[in-house]
Design a protein around this motif. Sequence first.
Motif, PDB file in Angstrom:
ATOM      1  N   ASP A   1       4.799  39.544  33.715  1.00 22.86           N
ATOM      2  CA  ASP A   1       6.089  39.056  33.228  1.00 22.86           C
ATOM      3  C   ASP A   1       5.886  37.579  32.913  1.00 22.86           C
ATOM      4  O   ASP A   1       5.738  36.755  33.821  1.00 22.86           O
ATOM      5  CB  ASP A   1       7.168  39.262  34.292  1.00 22.86           C
ATOM      6  N   VAL A   2       5.812  37.262  31.627  1.00 23.20           N
ATOM      7  CA  VAL A   2       5.492  35.894  31.204  1.00 23.20           C
ATOM      8  C   VAL A   2       6.423  34.900  31.901  1.00 23.20           C
ATOM      9  O   VAL A   2       7.640  35.120  31.955  1.00 23.20           O
ATOM     10  CB  VAL A   2       5.619  35.779  29.672  1.00 23.20           C
ATOM     11  N   PRO A   3       5.873  33.830  32.495  1.00 18.27           N
ATOM     12  CA  PRO A   3       4.520  33.311  32.296  1.00 18.27           C
ATOM     13  C   PRO A   3       3.455  33.857  33.255  1.00 18.27           C
ATOM     14  O   PRO A   3       2.324  33.386  33.215  1.00 18.27           O
ATOM     15  CB  PRO A   3       4.704  31.811  32.531  1.00 18.27           C
ATOM     16  N   ILE A   4       3.786  34.792  34.150  1.00 18.38           N
ATOM     17  CA  ILE A   4       2.779  35.351  35.056  1.00 18.38           C
ATOM     18  C   ILE A   4       2.136  36.550  34.370  1.00 18.38           C
ATOM     19  O   ILE A   4       2.749  37.615  34.253  1.00 18.38           O
ATOM     20  CB  ILE A   4       3.398  35.783  36.395  1.00 18.38           C
TER      21      ILE A   4
ATOM     22  N   ARG B   1      12.989  33.367  34.269  1.00 21.09           N
ATOM     23  CA  ARG B   1      12.988  34.267  35.420  1.00 21.09           C
ATOM     24  C   ARG B   1      11.897  35.302  35.180  1.00 21.09           C
ATOM     25  O   ARG B   1      11.940  36.014  34.174  1.00 21.09           O
ATOM     26  CB  ARG B   1      14.338  34.960  35.584  1.00 21.09           C
ATOM     27  N   ALA B   2      10.929  35.383  36.077  1.00 21.13           N
ATOM     28  CA  ALA B   2       9.811  36.309  35.889  1.00 21.13           C
ATOM     29  C   ALA B   2       9.476  36.999  37.202  1.00 21.13           C
ATOM     30  O   ALA B   2       9.515  36.372  38.269  1.00 21.13           O
ATOM     31  CB  ALA B   2       8.578  35.565  35.359  1.00 21.13           C
ATOM     32  N   HIS B   3       9.164  38.292  37.127  1.00 21.70           N
ATOM     33  CA  HIS B   3       8.833  39.084  38.311  1.00 21.70           C
ATOM     34  C   HIS B   3       7.629  39.963  37.977  1.00 21.70           C
ATOM     35  O   HIS B   3       7.758  40.961  37.257  1.00 21.70           O
ATOM     36  CB  HIS B   3      10.029  39.944  38.730  1.00 21.70           C
TER      37      HIS B   3
ATOM     38  N   VAL C   1      -3.153  34.697  34.834  1.00 23.80           N
ATOM     39  CA  VAL C   1      -3.275  33.876  33.635  1.00 23.80           C
ATOM     40  C   VAL C   1      -1.908  33.260  33.350  1.00 23.80           C
ATOM     41  O   VAL C   1      -0.903  33.980  33.281  1.00 23.80           O
ATOM     42  CB  VAL C   1      -3.729  34.713  32.423  1.00 23.80           C
ATOM     43  N   ASN C   2      -1.842  31.953  33.199  1.00 24.72           N
ATOM     44  CA  ASN C   2      -0.577  31.306  32.868  1.00 24.72           C
ATOM     45  C   ASN C   2      -0.248  31.555  31.405  1.00 24.72           C
ATOM     46  O   ASN C   2      -0.966  31.099  30.512  1.00 24.72           O
ATOM     47  CB  ASN C   2      -0.655  29.796  33.138  1.00 24.72           C
ATOM     48  N   GLY C   3       0.833  32.290  31.148  1.00 21.81           N
ATOM     49  CA  GLY C   3       1.197  32.617  29.780  1.00 21.81           C
ATOM     50  C   GLY C   3       2.048  31.565  29.102  1.00 21.81           C
ATOM     51  O   GLY C   3       2.403  31.715  27.935  1.00 21.81           O
TER      52      GLY C   3
END
Length: 294
Positions: free
Chosen positions: A44-47, A21-23, A76-78
Amino acid sequence: MPTTADAASGASPRTGRTAVRAHAAVRVERGTRGAPRLAELRSDVPIVLRLTGGSPVRTGAHAGADPLPTMTVHLVNGAAGPLAGDDLRLDISVGRGVRLVLRSVAATVALPGHGPGPSRLTVTAEVADGAELDFGPEPTVVADGADHRITTDVRLAATARLRLREEILLGRFGEPTGSILSTLRVDVAGGAGAPGADPAGELSGWVPLLRQELLLGPRVPGLHGPAQLGGARAVGSLLVAGPEWAEAGAGPEAAVADGVARLPLAGPGYLVSALADDAVTLRRRLTAMADLAG
């Protein structure tokens, strides 16, 4: 059976993997001296968001050469993915009188997995009067077995501008595609002269500019038939909106070329849609047809 803790966390009973879950958020405003100001940049990984450029404020003889101070941010894709069950969100806000260019450094690859439900990406954007959002990420690649959902909601003030590009590649090289559902909703602030505005010139809330859903995948009947994609494995669209097309008949005319078409909208803008065998040709077709519209 999964435990209560597993169900609450989104962990898969087959793999023990917890769904992500990323925001993330980016908010740009105009500073006191006219330069763009980064009011918020929350990863907020992966964003992962990175500030990669900005234009100086022009003065004197050069004033007006670049009317909107511009800030450039890259995604960037984390981590790999998204995978099944992942739920990602990106909020974008562009303040009055500034321009945000939002790009990504690489394609996003939606992958299969054993998570609860499909993977999801939700993008919301608010663009203020006199502002501009240029959002053009690299393609989304839908790997074999993936089930991905993209929802994009944009709200434009009456004099805001938007350039929004979406590109989808069906499968990696040499593999069949997974499934993807892309939903795009764009609204423009109602007002005097706007479609749906109150005759007295009062704001009438938000007026729909575009509603579009695109469902692609191996279970779609006739996907590769002549009425849909044919042999193409890349599909995309480019939406351009702005106050210069607000008057009736001010927009570019409808046009069709090899693998691409331009459709004027009832509101202030137009939509370019294209098909191609590969991502490079798709980008070229979208850009060329939009450039012809001026």
